[in-house]
Motif scaffolding. Structure first.
Motif, PDB file in Angstrom:
ATOM      1  N   LEU A 241      11.088  -4.597  57.448  1.00  0.00           N
ATOM      2  CA  LEU A 241      11.890  -4.487  55.929  1.00  0.00           C
ATOM      3  C   LEU A 241      10.856  -5.660  55.089  1.00  0.00           C
ATOM      4  O   LEU A 241      10.715  -5.153  53.880  1.00  0.00           O
ATOM      5  N   LEU A 242      10.727  -6.787  55.282  1.00  0.00           N
ATOM      6  CA  LEU A 242       9.984  -7.770  54.699  1.00  0.00           C
ATOM      7  C   LEU A 242       8.603  -7.411  54.593  1.00  0.00           C
ATOM      8  O   LEU A 242       8.102  -7.423  53.475  1.00  0.00           O
ATOM      9  N   LEU A 243       8.186  -6.775  55.502  1.00  0.00           N
ATOM     10  CA  LEU A 243       6.770  -6.223  55.395  1.00  0.00           C
ATOM     11  C   LEU A 243       6.596  -5.209  54.325  1.00  0.00           C
ATOM     12  O   LEU A 243       5.783  -5.136  53.406  1.00  0.00           O
ATOM     13  N   ILE A 244       7.316  -4.315  54.395  1.00  0.00           N
ATOM     14  CA  ILE A 244       7.470  -2.858  53.550  1.00  0.00           C
ATOM     15  C   ILE A 244       7.588  -3.565  52.101  1.00  0.00           C
ATOM     16  O   ILE A 244       7.107  -2.906  51.206  1.00  0.00           O
ATOM     17  N   ALA A 245       8.738  -3.920  52.037  1.00  0.00           N
ATOM     18  CA  ALA A 245       9.307  -4.513  50.493  1.00  0.00           C
ATOM     19  C   ALA A 245       8.326  -5.455  50.148  1.00  0.00           C
ATOM     20  O   ALA A 245       8.153  -5.215  48.757  1.00  0.00           O
ATOM     21  N   GLY A 246       7.477  -6.235  50.651  1.00  0.00           N
ATOM     22  CA  GLY A 246       6.623  -7.149  50.220  1.00  0.00           C
ATOM     23  C   GLY A 246       5.263  -6.690  49.685  1.00  0.00           C
ATOM     24  O   GLY A 246       4.563  -7.442  49.064  1.00  0.00           O
ATOM     25  N   HIS A 247       4.831  -5.352  50.126  1.00  0.00           N
ATOM     26  CA  HIS A 247       3.665  -4.909  49.349  1.00  0.00           C
ATOM     27  C   HIS A 247       3.963  -3.493  48.623  1.00  0.00           C
ATOM     28  O   HIS A 247       3.261  -3.352  47.755  1.00  0.00           O
ATOM     29  N   GLU A 248       4.876  -2.657  49.176  1.00  0.00           N
ATOM     30  CA  GLU A 248       4.901  -1.403  48.392  1.00  0.00           C
ATOM     31  C   GLU A 248       5.283  -1.625  46.884  1.00  0.00           C
ATOM     32  O   GLU A 248       4.753  -0.948  45.983  1.00  0.00           O
TER      33      GLU A 248
END
Length: 409
Positions: A241-248
């Motif tokens: 979740l943090l990886l996706i939300a953090g860049h997209e």
């Protein structure tokens, strides 16, 4: 009202399908059929992909009130919850953002500290260096370049990788799988496979952090696993979740915001010609309001009957709250369809509202302030290298933006 609905029904099937298509030539505005629903009333029914008919909440104040209401649930397993796609993808492996308190609050608290404003501000010099280095690389090219690949994606990807402790050299892998997860029409099997690959990847990283902890967010989650507060699988899913939300989201805001400014040169000049951090911050808030790139609507289910504007949302009925529509509500913002960087837009709800509002908003704001305060000043002649009508917009994603943005100078 009855005459209006009858006339509209002659053209459109009611309830209308949601989400709706944007108008050709108006890439920054909400779909006209969506705006028309706001004119119909505060609550109107819409039809989703599975035939369900949740309530569409059209007004800014009503959305804010409902997002604070304890009778409204974010739990994806609740009866009536309006799913964005068939269960089985990322939604089926529910993260804490798709839960209610107290479990939502328990899990969210585990990752709140790294996103505190004080800690985010301490990252600003490092983000400034990332931005300057990427601009240096762009200027070393003869142009044109794709701003998405050369700048908009690398900035937040590098930042979130450093925060989490994820190797940036793996960015092609996680960006490719992220795109599948946020694509509206991705097949259930493809979504499940993409989510599984990302969970496996983060789980492997968790194993490495267990053996060799570092000063990063994933190592902090490993400590939660050791203490018994989280399972290894829960920590990996949280990392996804943090990886996706953090860049997209930030990547799309950088690219789409740049396009909007290039299409509004008088507003771009206001931003390019200032070195006042307050004016830059205000410009970020207005661009967040004007664009509202998370455009599938916040989804909720009613736990009890709720009265709004003479209508009743029954217990077990779903609600869709399009933040892009609320942020263009004329009752909340004067002349809302105009991009005005001098506007005080801080009350926008591009990050949501209430206990579920975006955890990473301090980081996103800081990154955007650095980007918008640097890019146009360092490349004052930045311009599009392709007609707007030829650009590939992300109409098929839950996060709106452009797949490519050719620019030159």
């Amino acid at each position: 009202m009855a005459d209006t609905l009858a006339g509209a029904a002659a053209v459109h099937e009611y309830p209308m399908a949601y989400p709706m298509a944007r108008a050709a030539g108006c890439p920054f505005d909400p779909p006209p059929d969506l705006t028309a629903r706001q004119d119909e009333g505060r609550l109107v029914k819409v039809r989703l992909w599975d035939g369900s008919t949740p309530w569409l909440v059209t007004r800014y104040e009503d959305q804010r009130a409902l997002l604070l209401d304890p009778r409204v649930s974010a739990d994806i397993t609740r009866p009536g919850y309006p799913l964005q796609a068939a269960a089985g993808g990322g939604e089926n492996n529910a993260s804490f953002i798709l839960m209610d308190d107290p479990e939502h609050a328990r899990l969210r608290r585990m990752v709140t500290a790294p996103f505190a404003i004080r800690r985010v501000e301490a990252m600003r010099p490092g983000v400034q260096k990332i931005v300057d280095d990427l601009i240096d690389d762009m200027l070393a090219e003869s142009g044109p370049v794709d701003l998405v690949e050369a700048f908009a994606l690398p900035v937040p990807s590098l930042v979130i990788c450093q925060m989490l402790g994820v190797p940036y050299e793996d960015h092609d892998f996680f960006q490719e799988n992220s795109r599948i997860l946020i694509k509206r029409d991705a097949a259930m099997e493809d979504r499940m496979a993409a989510h599984g690959r990302l969970v496996a990847y983060l789980d492997e990283l968790m194993g490495e952090k267990t053996a060799r902890p570092a000063d990063d967010l994933l190592s902090g989650l490993v400590e939660r696993v050791r203490s018994g507060e989280l399972s290894r699988l829960e920590s990996a899913r949280m990392g996804v979740l943090l990886l996706i939300a953090g860049h997209e989201t930030t990547a799309n805001m950088i690219a789409l915001g740049t396009l909007a400014l290039l299409e509004h040169p008088e507003q771009l000049a206001r931003l390019r010609d200032t070195d006042d951090p307050k004016r830059v911050a205000a410009a970020v808030e207005e661009l967040l309001r004007y664009l509202t790139i998370v455009h599938n609507g916040r989804r909720r289910a009613a736990l009890e009957d709720i009265e709004i504007g003479g209508r009743t949302i029954r217990a077990g009925e779903g609600m869709v709250m399009p933040n892009d529509l609320a942020n263009r509500d004329p009752a909340a913002f004067t002349d809302p369809d105009r991009l005005d960087l001098s506007r005080d837009a801080r009350r926008h709800i591009a990050f949501g509202f209430g206990v579920h509002q975006c955890l990473g908003q301090p980081l996103a704001r800081m990154e955007l302030q650095v980007v918008y305060g640097t890019l146009y000043r360092r490349i004052p002649t930045l311009k599009l290298a392709a007609p707007v009508e030829s650009l590939p917009f992300k109409h098929d994603g839950s996060v709106y933006g452009v797949y490519e943005l050719p620019v030159t100078w």
